[in-house]
Design an enzyme around this catalytic site. Sequence first.
Site, PDB file in Angstrom:
ATOM      1  N   HIS A 104       0.813  -1.228   0.000  1.00  0.00           N
ATOM      2  CA  HIS A 104       0.000   0.000   0.000  1.00  0.00           C
ATOM      3  C   HIS A 104       0.845   1.276   0.000  1.00  0.00           C
ATOM      4  O   HIS A 104       0.351   2.331   0.360  1.00  0.00           O
ATOM      5  CB  HIS A 104      -0.959  -0.019   1.207  1.00  0.00           C
ATOM      6  CG  HIS A 104      -2.010  -1.083   1.095  1.00  0.00           C
ATOM      7  ND1 HIS A 104      -2.722  -1.565   2.161  1.00  0.00           N
ATOM      8  CD2 HIS A 104      -2.465  -1.762   0.013  1.00  0.00           C
ATOM      9  CE1 HIS A 104      -3.576  -2.501   1.746  1.00  0.00           C
ATOM     10  NE2 HIS A 104      -3.430  -2.644   0.453  1.00  0.00           N
ATOM     11  N   GLY A 170      -1.236  -9.413  12.475  1.00  0.00           N
ATOM     12  CA  GLY A 170      -1.829  -8.103  12.734  1.00  0.00           C
ATOM     13  C   GLY A 170      -2.607  -7.511  11.581  1.00  0.00           C
ATOM     14  O   GLY A 170      -2.553  -6.310  11.351  1.00  0.00           O
TER      15      GLY A 170
HETATM   16  P1  OAD Z   1      -6.801  -3.538  10.662  1.00  0.00           P
HETATM   17  O1  OAD Z   1      -6.875  -2.369  11.578  1.00  0.00           O
HETATM   18  O2  OAD Z   1      -7.983  -3.890   9.835  1.00  0.00           O
HETATM   19  O3  OAD Z   1      -6.493  -4.833  11.523  1.00  0.00           O
HETATM   20  C1  OAD Z   1      -5.540  -4.802  12.544  1.00  0.00           C
HETATM   21  C2  OAD Z   1      -5.400  -6.185  13.119  1.00  0.00           C
HETATM   22  O4  OAD Z   1      -4.337  -6.142  14.062  1.00  0.00           O
HETATM   23  C3  OAD Z   1      -6.654  -6.666  13.873  1.00  0.00           C
HETATM   24  O5  OAD Z   1      -6.939  -8.002  13.483  1.00  0.00           O
HETATM   25  C4  OAD Z   1      -6.200  -6.606  15.341  1.00  0.00           C
HETATM   26  O6  OAD Z   1      -6.805  -7.610  16.122  1.00  0.00           O
HETATM   27  C5  OAD Z   1      -4.719  -6.837  15.222  1.00  0.00           C
HETATM   28  N1  OAD Z   1      -3.880  -6.317  16.311  1.00  0.00           N
HETATM   29  C6  OAD Z   1      -4.123  -5.297  17.153  1.00  0.00           C
HETATM   30  N2  OAD Z   1      -3.086  -5.124  18.008  1.00  0.00           N
HETATM   31  C7  OAD Z   1      -2.154  -6.067  17.678  1.00  0.00           C
HETATM   32  C8  OAD Z   1      -0.852  -6.398  18.153  1.00  0.00           C
HETATM   33  N3  OAD Z   1      -0.283  -5.733  19.154  1.00  0.00           N
HETATM   34  N4  OAD Z   1      -0.201  -7.421  17.564  1.00  0.00           N
HETATM   35  C9  OAD Z   1      -0.762  -8.118  16.534  1.00  0.00           C
HETATM   36  N5  OAD Z   1      -1.979  -7.841  16.041  1.00  0.00           N
HETATM   37  C10 OAD Z   1      -2.663  -6.836  16.591  1.00  0.00           C
HETATM   38  O7  OAD Z   1      -5.508  -3.313   9.788  1.00  0.00           O
HETATM   39  P2  OAD Z   1      -5.103  -3.946   8.402  1.00  0.00           P
HETATM   40  O8  OAD Z   1      -5.633  -5.329   8.268  1.00  0.00           O
HETATM   41  O9  OAD Z   1      -3.634  -3.731   8.269  1.00  0.00           O
HETATM   42  O10 OAD Z   1      -5.328   0.169   3.534  1.00  0.00           O
HETATM   43  O11 OAD Z   1      -5.835  -3.009   7.384  1.00  0.00           O
HETATM   44  C11 OAD Z   1      -5.653  -3.273   6.041  1.00  0.00           C
HETATM   45  C12 OAD Z   1      -5.736  -2.041   5.230  1.00  0.00           C
HETATM   46  O12 OAD Z   1      -6.933  -1.342   5.555  1.00  0.00           O
HETATM   47  C13 OAD Z   1      -4.662  -1.020   5.491  1.00  0.00           C
HETATM   48  O13 OAD Z   1      -3.437  -1.291   4.836  1.00  0.00           O
HETATM   49  C14 OAD Z   1      -5.297   0.230   4.967  1.00  0.00           C
HETATM   50  C15 OAD Z   1      -6.690   0.061   5.534  1.00  0.00           C
HETATM   51  O14 OAD Z   1      -7.691   0.604   4.868  1.00  0.00           O
HETATM   52  C16 OAD Z   1      -4.981   1.241   2.819  1.00  0.00           C
HETATM   53  O15 OAD Z   1      -4.583   2.268   3.326  1.00  0.00           O
HETATM   54  C17 OAD Z   1      -5.131   1.034   1.347  1.00  0.00           C
END
Ligand code: OAD
Length: 228
Positions: A104, A170
């Site tokens: 991204h 994550g």
């Molecule tokens: P999310 O915010 O959707 O998901 C974050 C994940 O991290 C969740 O499953 C949480 O449970 C987990 N989490 C929280 N704290 C944690 C920790 N300390 N260790 C491990 N895991 C933890 O984020 P993404 O899946 O990255 O796109 O989101 C995907 C995309 O959505 C991003 O890249 C962005 C957004 O829209 C763009 O900007 C194009």
Amino acid sequence: MKRLVVLTGAGMSAESGLRTFREMGGLWEEYDVYEVASPGGWARDRSLVLRFYNDRRKQLLETSPNKGHLALVEMEKDFDVQIITQNVDDLHERAGSKNVMHLHGELRKSRSTVDPGLVYEIEGWELKEGDLCEKGSQLRPHVVWFGEAVPAIEQAAELVSRAEILVIIGTSMNVYPAAGLINHVPYTSPIYVIDPNEVSVPGFSRINVIREKAGTGVYELIKILSHD
Ligand code: OAD
């Protein structure tokens, strides 16, 4: 050495103090995500978009890689590690990971608005109106916005298709096409998910879940793999 492919998302950087997307419920600090991270938002108010990313960049410069990032670097001793990250931060690189692909984009880079091939490092935190590419057009953040294509997706799918072990850390696996990468993993390769919350990955029964934060979970994974 076995090929280990690691797909990371916002949770990877949570312990560095960067908030995840789902925690923000559509608001990124005080901003509406779709206003600051979309081509429409850029067309409507580019100074708002630049300010938003400048704030994110300032915040990033004040943070450091966490234990999870560092543990992934340690794994390079025993595995051929390839990281595919949805994060726009540079914490994997700063931790010392050698192979990092950004799906991204990258917060600390800018790119031309007329020629996407022209990408530049941003010195410090600020990208301003009037900062131009060598062809004279305004520079924009080098990030993939909602509604835009993900140029690296095919290359990422190819890497996943050669993974001998896939690790997902994550990410809520909600945002496509990144979430679809799991469908490319060979049937014989084990999959590990590290996340303190439940992550739904439909259709996959062979997933090993490590229900921990990244900082603890990656060390747990190292222990498990050392017994295999
Ligand atoms: P999310 O915010 O959707 O998901 C974050 C994940 O991290 C969740 O499953 C949480 O449970 C987990 N989490 C929280 N704290 C944690 C920790 N300390 N260790 C491990 N895991 C933890 O984020 P993404 O899946 O990255 O796109 O989101 C995907 C995309 O959505 C991003 O890249 C962005 C957004 O829209 C763009 O900007 C194009």
